[in-house]
Motif scaffolding. Structure first.
Motif, PDB file in Angstrom:
ATOM      1  N   HIS A   6     -18.028  -7.687  -3.102  1.00 42.97           N
ATOM      2  CA  HIS A   6     -17.003  -6.907  -2.404  1.00 42.97           C
ATOM      3  C   HIS A   6     -16.959  -5.511  -3.003  1.00 42.97           C
ATOM      4  O   HIS A   6     -17.077  -5.348  -4.222  1.00 42.97           O
ATOM      5  CB  HIS A   6     -15.629  -7.574  -2.555  1.00 42.97           C
ATOM      6  CG  HIS A   6     -14.485  -6.766  -2.054  1.00 42.97           C
ATOM      7  ND1 HIS A   6     -14.185  -6.624  -0.717  1.00 42.97           N
ATOM      8  CD2 HIS A   6     -13.552  -6.028  -2.718  1.00 42.97           C
ATOM      9  CE1 HIS A   6     -13.117  -5.853  -0.574  1.00 42.97           C
ATOM     10  NE2 HIS A   6     -12.722  -5.487  -1.777  1.00 42.97           N
ATOM     11  N   ALA A   7     -16.776  -4.501  -2.151  1.00 40.40           N
ATOM     12  CA  ALA A   7     -16.684  -3.117  -2.613  1.00 40.40           C
ATOM     13  C   ALA A   7     -15.754  -2.339  -1.704  1.00 40.40           C
ATOM     14  O   ALA A   7     -15.852  -2.427  -0.477  1.00 40.40           O
ATOM     15  CB  ALA A   7     -18.065  -2.461  -2.626  1.00 40.40           C
ATOM     16  N   THR A   8     -14.828  -1.601  -2.303  1.00 39.53           N
ATOM     17  CA  THR A   8     -13.986  -0.667  -1.555  1.00 39.53           C
ATOM     18  C   THR A   8     -13.887   0.623  -2.363  1.00 39.53           C
ATOM     19  O   THR A   8     -13.951   0.605  -3.601  1.00 39.53           O
ATOM     20  CB  THR A   8     -12.563  -1.206  -1.324  1.00 39.53           C
ATOM     21  OG1 THR A   8     -11.932  -1.454  -2.590  1.00 39.53           O
ATOM     22  CG2 THR A   8     -12.571  -2.481  -0.510  1.00 39.53           C
ATOM     23  N   ILE A   9     -13.711   1.732  -1.665  1.00 37.61           N
ATOM     24  CA  ILE A   9     -13.534   3.021  -2.333  1.00 37.61           C
ATOM     25  C   ILE A   9     -12.399   3.768  -1.647  1.00 37.61           C
ATOM     26  O   ILE A   9     -12.457   4.036  -0.446  1.00 37.61           O
ATOM     27  CB  ILE A   9     -14.814   3.877  -2.294  1.00 37.61           C
ATOM     28  CG1 ILE A   9     -15.977   3.143  -2.960  1.00 37.61           C
ATOM     29  CG2 ILE A   9     -14.574   5.219  -3.014  1.00 37.61           C
ATOM     30  CD1 ILE A   9     -17.303   3.877  -2.863  1.00 37.61           C
ATOM     31  N   ASN A  10     -11.363   4.078  -2.415  1.00 36.36           N
ATOM     32  CA  ASN A  10     -10.245   4.888  -1.924  1.00 36.36           C
ATOM     33  C   ASN A  10     -10.428   6.324  -2.376  1.00 36.36           C
ATOM     34  O   ASN A  10     -11.013   6.593  -3.432  1.00 36.36           O
ATOM     35  CB  ASN A  10      -8.919   4.394  -2.500  1.00 36.36           C
ATOM     36  CG  ASN A  10      -8.478   3.059  -1.938  1.00 36.36           C
ATOM     37  OD1 ASN A  10      -9.239   2.365  -1.272  1.00 36.36           O
ATOM     38  ND2 ASN A  10      -7.243   2.695  -2.222  1.00 36.36           N
ATOM     39  N   ASN A  11      -9.875   7.251  -1.599  1.00 38.26           N
ATOM     40  CA  ASN A  11      -9.778   8.632  -2.067  1.00 38.26           C
ATOM     41  C   ASN A  11      -8.714   8.714  -3.158  1.00 38.26           C
ATOM     42  O   ASN A  11      -8.074   7.718  -3.503  1.00 38.26           O
ATOM     43  CB  ASN A  11      -9.480   9.569  -0.899  1.00 38.26           C
ATOM     44  CG  ASN A  11     -10.152  10.918  -1.066  1.00 38.26           C
ATOM     45  OD1 ASN A  11     -10.397  11.358  -2.193  1.00 38.26           O
ATOM     46  ND2 ASN A  11     -10.455  11.571   0.032  1.00 38.26           N
ATOM     47  N   LEU A  12      -8.494   9.893  -3.677  1.00 39.00           N
ATOM     48  CA  LEU A  12      -7.724  10.032  -4.906  1.00 39.00           C
ATOM     49  C   LEU A  12      -6.228   9.790  -4.760  1.00 39.00           C
ATOM     50  O   LEU A  12      -5.574   9.356  -5.707  1.00 39.00           O
ATOM     51  CB  LEU A  12      -7.934  11.441  -5.480  1.00 39.00           C
ATOM     52  CG  LEU A  12      -9.383  11.842  -5.758  1.00 39.00           C
ATOM     53  CD1 LEU A  12      -9.431  13.290  -6.229  1.00 39.00           C
ATOM     54  CD2 LEU A  12     -10.017  10.921  -6.775  1.00 39.00           C
ATOM     55  N   SER A  13      -5.670  10.036  -3.588  1.00 42.42           N
ATOM     56  CA  SER A  13      -4.218  10.160  -3.472  1.00 42.42           C
ATOM     57  C   SER A  13      -3.461   8.865  -3.265  1.00 42.42           C
ATOM     58  O   SER A  13      -2.235   8.871  -3.237  1.00 42.42           O
ATOM     59  CB  SER A  13      -3.879  11.125  -2.318  1.00 42.42           C
ATOM     60  OG  SER A  13      -4.438  12.400  -2.558  1.00 42.42           O
ATOM     61  N   PHE A  14      -4.169   7.744  -3.092  1.00 38.46           N
ATOM     62  CA  PHE A  14      -3.444   6.501  -2.833  1.00 38.46           C
ATOM     63  C   PHE A  14      -4.082   5.342  -3.593  1.00 38.46           C
ATOM     64  O   PHE A  14      -5.298   5.241  -3.710  1.00 38.46           O
ATOM     65  CB  PHE A  14      -3.370   6.192  -1.329  1.00 38.46           C
ATOM     66  CG  PHE A  14      -4.687   6.252  -0.607  1.00 38.46           C
ATOM     67  CD1 PHE A  14      -5.413   5.106  -0.361  1.00 38.46           C
ATOM     68  CD2 PHE A  14      -5.197   7.470  -0.172  1.00 38.46           C
ATOM     69  CE1 PHE A  14      -6.627   5.161   0.307  1.00 38.46           C
ATOM     70  CE2 PHE A  14      -6.411   7.537   0.499  1.00 38.46           C
ATOM     71  CZ  PHE A  14      -7.126   6.374   0.730  1.00 38.46           C
ATOM     72  N   GLY A  15      -3.200   4.480  -4.090  1.00 42.10           N
ATOM     73  CA  GLY A  15      -3.625   3.392  -4.957  1.00 42.10           C
ATOM     74  C   GLY A  15      -3.999   2.136  -4.202  1.00 42.10           C
ATOM     75  O   GLY A  15      -3.849   2.027  -2.981  1.00 42.10           O
ATOM     76  N   ARG A  16      -4.464   1.157  -4.958  1.00 40.47           N
ATOM     77  CA  ARG A  16      -4.967  -0.092  -4.397  1.00 40.47           C
ATOM     78  C   ARG A  16      -3.943  -1.221  -4.519  1.00 40.47           C
ATOM     79  O   ARG A  16      -2.956  -1.094  -5.228  1.00 40.47           O
ATOM     80  CB  ARG A  16      -6.269  -0.476  -5.099  1.00 40.47           C
ATOM     81  CG  ARG A  16      -7.412   0.450  -4.746  1.00 40.47           C
ATOM     82  CD  ARG A  16      -8.482   0.489  -5.794  1.00 40.47           C
ATOM     83  NE  ARG A  16      -8.086   1.235  -6.973  1.00 40.47           N
ATOM     84  CZ  ARG A  16      -8.934   1.698  -7.889  1.00 40.47           C
ATOM     85  NH1 ARG A  16     -10.216   1.484  -7.759  1.00 40.47           N
ATOM     86  NH2 ARG A  16      -8.502   2.369  -8.941  1.00 40.47           N
ATOM     87  N   SER A  17      -4.215  -2.321  -3.837  1.00 41.40           N
ATOM     88  CA  SER A  17      -3.308  -3.462  -3.788  1.00 41.40           C
ATOM     89  C   SER A  17      -3.829  -4.599  -4.653  1.00 41.40           C
ATOM     90  O   SER A  17      -4.934  -5.106  -4.419  1.00 41.40           O
ATOM     91  CB  SER A  17      -3.156  -3.938  -2.340  1.00 41.40           C
ATOM     92  OG  SER A  17      -2.528  -5.201  -2.288  1.00 41.40           O
ATOM     93  N   VAL A  18      -3.037  -5.026  -5.606  1.00 41.73           N
ATOM     94  CA  VAL A  18      -3.391  -6.184  -6.401  1.00 41.73           C
ATOM     95  C   VAL A  18      -3.402  -7.439  -5.523  1.00 41.73           C
ATOM     96  O   VAL A  18      -4.277  -8.302  -5.645  1.00 41.73           O
ATOM     97  CB  VAL A  18      -2.429  -6.358  -7.592  1.00 41.73           C
ATOM     98  CG1 VAL A  18      -2.765  -7.616  -8.386  1.00 41.73           C
ATOM     99  CG2 VAL A  18      -2.475  -5.137  -8.496  1.00 41.73           C
ATOM    100  N   ASP A  19      -2.424  -7.545  -4.623  1.00 42.40           N
ATOM    101  CA  ASP A  19      -2.365  -8.702  -3.723  1.00 42.40           C
ATOM    102  C   ASP A  19      -3.645  -8.830  -2.906  1.00 42.40           C
ATOM    103  O   ASP A  19      -4.199  -9.930  -2.767  1.00 42.40           O
ATOM    104  CB  ASP A  19      -1.176  -8.579  -2.768  1.00 42.40           C
ATOM    105  CG  ASP A  19       0.151  -8.882  -3.442  1.00 42.40           C
ATOM    106  OD1 ASP A  19       0.163  -9.639  -4.435  1.00 42.40           O
ATOM    107  OD2 ASP A  19       1.179  -8.360  -2.971  1.00 42.40           O
TER     108      ASP A  19
END
Length: 203
Positions: A142-155
């Motif tokens: 699995h791979a995801t990449i977010n831009n800088l301004s928003f965080g990821r979900s632990v859930d």
């Protein structure tokens, strides 16, 4: 010696291995990705002493026991030095620090690891918010990449991890959209898949 692929990284490939210095329980230690004979959640973040980043690192640390129960290690990583990592950990949370973390915080000062995982922003000189789930034999699942301004979900990270583990334990099943542990899966063939569709999509 680090083992990085020459081509663009894709799920289904062996994850690029690395050996690097990390802060573990406020001590400097060498960590090697391939030494973890378990699932690994590897996540990159831009820089220490920033704003969204501590919320992510703390959120994963506070729920570390849930990952541990799934035979999973978490590794956080940025292009900062191990000295910066340690200083950030030793800073109180109410002052924007991390406090104690339940997982290693890896230094990628030479930017080799973030380059190998294709998350390095060359203009920023730091990593985007890449998150990778690697299975017990080192395959990137699995791979995801977010831009800088928003965080990821632990859930969501936990949900995807549980889905990966379920289909690996039950190779004749697949997990539909928004699958949660205990909910219905699907048999991936034209006849038996209709059992799932008939139960879940009929109204």
């Amino acid at each position: 010696m680090n083992n990085y692929p020459e081509s663009c990284l894709r799920v289904g490939q062996i994850a690029p291995d690395f050996t690097a210095t990390a802060v573990v329980n406020r001590q400097f230690q060498k960590v090697k990705l391939s030494s973890y004979r378990k699932y690994v959640v590897l996540f990159f973040y831009p820089l220490d002493f920033t704003f969204v980043c501590p919320t992510e690192l703390i959120a994963f640390s506070d729920r570390y026991a849930e990952f541990e129960a799934l035979n999973t290690e978490i590794l956080g990583i940025s292009v900062d030095s191990e000295f910066s990592h340690l200083a950030w950990i030793e800073t109180e949370r109410k002052m924007g620090g991390l406090g104690d973390l339940n997982y290693p915080l890896v230094s990628d000062l030479k930017k080799e690891i973030s380059t190998a995982y294709n998350v390095l922003d060359p203009d920023l000189g730091a990593a985007l918010r890449g998150l990778f789930i690697i299975d017990r034999v080192g395959v990137l699942q699995h791979a995801t990449i977010n831009n800088l301004s928003f965080g990821r979900s632990v859930d969501e990270t936990l949900r995807v991890l549980q889905a990966i583990q379920h289909v690996q334990a039950n190779p004749n099943e697949v997990c539909p959209a928004d699958w949660q542990p205990g909910s219905q899966t699907m048999i991936p063939n034209p006849i038996e898949s209709k059992v799932y569709f008939g139960r879940s999509l009929s109204s």
